[in-house]
Write a protein that holds these residues in place. Structure first.
Motif, PDB file in Angstrom:
ATOM      1  N   ARG A  21     -63.951  19.495 -10.037  1.00  0.00           N
ATOM      2  CA  ARG A  21     -63.627  20.386  -8.910  1.00  0.00           C
ATOM      3  C   ARG A  21     -63.273  19.581  -7.664  1.00  0.00           C
ATOM      4  O   ARG A  21     -62.297  19.886  -6.974  1.00  0.00           O
TER       5      ARG A  21
ATOM      6  N   ARG B 188     -59.849  17.963  -8.237  1.00  0.00           N
ATOM      7  CA  ARG B 188     -58.777  18.970  -8.239  1.00  0.00           C
ATOM      8  C   ARG B 188     -58.442  19.389  -6.814  1.00  0.00           C
ATOM      9  O   ARG B 188     -57.274  19.467  -6.437  1.00  0.00           O
ATOM     10  N   ASN B 189     -59.447  19.657  -5.981  1.00  0.00           N
ATOM     11  CA  ASN B 189     -59.208  20.048  -4.584  1.00  0.00           C
ATOM     12  C   ASN B 189     -58.572  18.912  -3.796  1.00  0.00           C
ATOM     13  O   ASN B 189     -57.642  19.127  -3.010  1.00  0.00           O
ATOM     14  N   SER B 190     -59.064  17.707  -3.990  1.00  0.00           N
ATOM     15  CA  SER B 190     -58.541  16.550  -3.261  1.00  0.00           C
ATOM     16  C   SER B 190     -57.087  16.269  -3.635  1.00  0.00           C
ATOM     17  O   SER B 190     -56.236  16.059  -2.766  1.00  0.00           O
TER      18      SER B 190
ATOM     19  N   ALA C 195     -54.939  18.342  -5.011  1.00  0.00           N
ATOM     20  CA  ALA C 195     -54.087  19.461  -4.579  1.00  0.00           C
ATOM     21  C   ALA C 195     -53.709  19.313  -3.106  1.00  0.00           C
ATOM     22  O   ALA C 195     -52.549  19.545  -2.727  1.00  0.00           O
ATOM     23  N   ARG C 196     -54.664  18.918  -2.270  1.00  0.00           N
ATOM     24  CA  ARG C 196     -54.354  18.689  -0.845  1.00  0.00           C
ATOM     25  C   ARG C 196     -53.359  17.553  -0.682  1.00  0.00           C
ATOM     26  O   ARG C 196     -52.424  17.639   0.122  1.00  0.00           O
TER      27      ARG C 196
END
Length: 170
Positions: free
Chosen positions: A28, A31-33, A35-36
């Protein structure tokens, strides 16, 4: 082995198990990092690129933790086995053999693969009634960290019980 030494010996692997279980470096987070980062560089709609980057980061983080874990568990085991004056050589030879086997399996799993492949391809699979279970090399390396620390705790418990009734180490 005295009780205080026993507690001191099992504290580091116990804390290592907690750190492994509570690590913020999980899928998670990656994935967030990623995506940014992709949004900032204009590649926000590339799901395939996102998947490759997440799995590569996850694999590199997991593999980076293996060497310190194995070195610390192996080194700490010498101080634990030092409590056994007689017969300690056999304990450490058995323990060392297990660690060499761990390392050979890990080397076999990662040899010739990219970081993405380590978290994308199944390293082992087995059939069960509920379906086929697959584990990647990243999954197996995480299990190896748990196994190494649990093995050190078990060794410490065994030495503690083997030496607790004698006034001098066995």
């Amino acid at each position: 082995m005295e009780s205080a030494n026993f507690v001191l010996a099992i504290t580091p692997p116990g804390l290592a198990l907690l750190v492994e279980a509570a690590s913020p470096l999980n899928e998670r987070f990656f994935r967030n990092s990623v995506a940014r980062d992709l949004t900032r560089t204009g590649h926000a709609n590339s799901e395939a690129l996102l998947d490759v980057m997440v799995k590569s980061n996850k694999a590199s983080a997991e593999l980076a933790g293996l060497a310190p874990t194995f070195v610390s568990c192996f080194a700490t085991s010498f101080s634990v086995v030092n409590e056994l004056r007689q017969g300690g050589l056999w304990w450490i030879l058995g323990y060392a053999t297990i660690f060499v086997a761990f390392l050979l399996v890990i080397i076999k799993l990662v040899h010739g693969k990219t970081l993405f492949e380590l978290d994308d391809e199944a390293a082992v699979s087995w059939r069960m009634k509920s379906g086929t279970r697959k584990r990647t090399a990243v999954d197996l390396s995480s299990y190896a960290v748990y196994a190494a620390n649990i093995l050190l705790i078990l060794l410490t418990v065994a030495v503690f019980y083997a030496t607790r009734n004698s006034s001098a180490p066995a």
